[in-house]
Every structure is written in structure tokens, then in C-alpha cells.
Enzyme design. Structure first.
Site, PDB file in Angstrom:
ATOM      1  N   ILE A 157     -54.184 -30.285 -61.752  1.00 23.18           N
ATOM      2  CA  ILE A 157     -54.996 -31.423 -61.337  1.00 23.18           C
ATOM      3  C   ILE A 157     -54.162 -32.361 -60.469  1.00 23.18           C
ATOM      4  O   ILE A 157     -53.071 -32.778 -60.865  1.00 23.18           O
ATOM      5  CB  ILE A 157     -55.529 -32.201 -62.554  1.00 23.18           C
ATOM      6  CG1 ILE A 157     -56.323 -31.280 -63.494  1.00 23.18           C
ATOM      7  CG2 ILE A 157     -56.384 -33.376 -62.106  1.00 23.18           C
ATOM      8  CD1 ILE A 157     -57.601 -30.731 -62.904  1.00 23.18           C
ATOM      9  N   LYS A 158     -54.678 -32.684 -59.294  1.00 31.19           N
ATOM     10  CA  LYS A 158     -53.983 -33.614 -58.399  1.00 31.19           C
ATOM     11  C   LYS A 158     -54.528 -35.021 -58.621  1.00 31.19           C
ATOM     12  O   LYS A 158     -55.741 -35.247 -58.556  1.00 31.19           O
ATOM     13  CB  LYS A 158     -54.167 -33.195 -56.940  1.00 31.19           C
ATOM     14  CG  LYS A 158     -53.454 -34.095 -55.950  1.00 31.19           C
ATOM     15  CD  LYS A 158     -53.618 -33.612 -54.524  1.00 31.19           C
ATOM     16  CE  LYS A 158     -52.756 -32.416 -54.237  1.00 31.19           C
ATOM     17  NZ  LYS A 158     -52.728 -32.105 -52.777  1.00 31.19           N
TER      18      LYS A 158
END
Length: 214
Positions: free
Chosen positions: A14-15
Site C-alpha cells: 500500500i502506497k
């Protein structure tokens, strides 16, 4: 949701933007076994907070840090080893290694330290950070690197040596202390806002395309 579809958590990354809130979200997700990339990192403060939160990796942007310093100083070029973006990333890397944080330092977004008209200048920052954990390098810069003799690549970041040279304390950051320091970090504040605003515009464009398509 992913596990219900047969996708293991270890395949998810997840960014999250490098705000205090984004970093704390990463802390929760990492405890649940979901790896996170803290992006839009422009300051040592963000990097330290991300490491303390247990983030899997950070993406500092040495090129955009250089842009900010050039604008403030009026200078058009820097020696690569004195490039403010390079120095910022080296400081982050050294801190991670000194205090045994597992967070990966993976810089991206590059600029020519010595200026655009200098032969080989487009990879100045990359060469000055050779030896850092990982890098995101676009194809044109990979082509530039491949055209150079191998002797130009010399390790400039060494985990053991950089850890030994690190003088930053491992001061545990709280929300209050983070925000107090953040208020004095003009480069971080300006470039983070700029990055989030840009991502927001592109996200809105994508939503419009999806709505029109489907």
C-alpha cells in the site's frame, strides 16, 4: 478482501503519502501484515517517523528536494556529493542502518546535480547514491547508465560506514513533537503539499475516465 480472492497479504504493498496521518495508517497496516510504502518523502523527519512506525519502505525524492534548494538558493548546480537531495537521502539511509530499522530506503525522482547541459549529469544523483537499499530508475536513465563504463559506478552508500557516521539520535517521535518539528521544515511542507495536490488532480482525472468508460 484480497485473501478471499486467494491473494496473500505478502503480495500487497500500500502506497501512502508521508503525512503524520499516512505514517500512522502504515503503522496499523504493518501490524496486520500489510506492507506499506511511504511516498512523497522530502525530509529526514518523515523518514524517521516512517521507520519508527515500521513501514516496509520509503520513497524519498532527491530530485524534488534539489529543486526546492535551487529555487531558494538561486544556484543552478551542485557537486553531486554536495547535492541537498543526495545528502538528505544519505542521512535517512544512515539513520535506518545505525538503529537497525528494517525500513528500505528506495529513492526515486532524479535531477542532474551539475545541470542539464553536463554530459552524464542526468544520472548524477543515482551515482552519488549508489549502494543505497533500492532505487526506482526510469528507462531513459537506465539507458544512460548502460552507456557508461562500469568503472563510473562506485559504492557511495555503505550500511556499516554510514551507520557509524550517523550523528542523529533515535528520538521517539510523538504527534506533538513531529508537528512541532514539521512546522519548521519548509522544504518538506512545500514539496509534500505540491505532491499531494498533484496526485489529487491525477486521481480526479482517473475517476472521470472511469466514469466515462463504464
Amino acid at each position: 478482501m484480497y485473501e478471499e480472492m486467494g491473494v496473500s497479504k505478502d503480495r500487497i504493498l500500500i502506497k501512502l503519502a508521508g503525512t503524520w496521518e499516512g505514517i500512522q495508517a502504515a503503522k496499523v497496516l504493518e501490524k496486520e501484515g500489510i506492507q506499506c510504502n511511504i511516498t512523497l518523502v522530502f525530509s529526514f523527519l518523515q523518514a524517521a517517523a516512517a521507520a519508527q512506525a515500521g513501514a516496509y519502505l520509503i520513497s524519498p525524492f532527491p530530485g524534488r528536494i534539489l529543486d526546492w534548494h535551487k529555487k531558494q538558493s538561486g544556484k543552478e548546480s551542485y557537486p553531486p556529493d554536495a547535492d541537498p537531495g543526495v545528502l538528505a537521502v544519505k542521512r535517512m539511509f544512515a539513520y535506518f542502518r545505525k538503529y537497525k530499522y528494517d525500513t528500505i530506503c528506495m529513492p526515486a525522482s532524479w535531477r542532474p546535480s551539475r545541470g542539464v547541459n553536463v554530459e552524464g549529469g542526468d544520472v548524477d544523483q543515482i551515482l552519488a547514491l549508489a549502494g543505497v537499499d533500492e532505487m526506482t530508475i526510469p528507462p531513459p536513465l537506465l539507458d544512460s547508465l548502460s552507456s557508461m563504463p562500469s568503472t563510473v559506478v562506485v559504492r557511495k552508500c555503505d550500511a556499516k560506514a554510514d551507520a557509524a557516521a550517523c550523528t542523529d539520535p533515535d528520538f521517539l517521535l510523538t504527534e506533538d513533537s513531529y508537528k512541532t518539528y514539521w512546522d519548521t521544515d519548509d522544504c518538506g511542507k512545500e514539496k509534500l503539499k505540491e505532491g499531494i495536490d498533484s496526485f489529487t488532480v491525477e486521481t480526479e482525472k482517473l475517476i472521470k475516465i472511469l466514469i466515462e468508460k463504464f
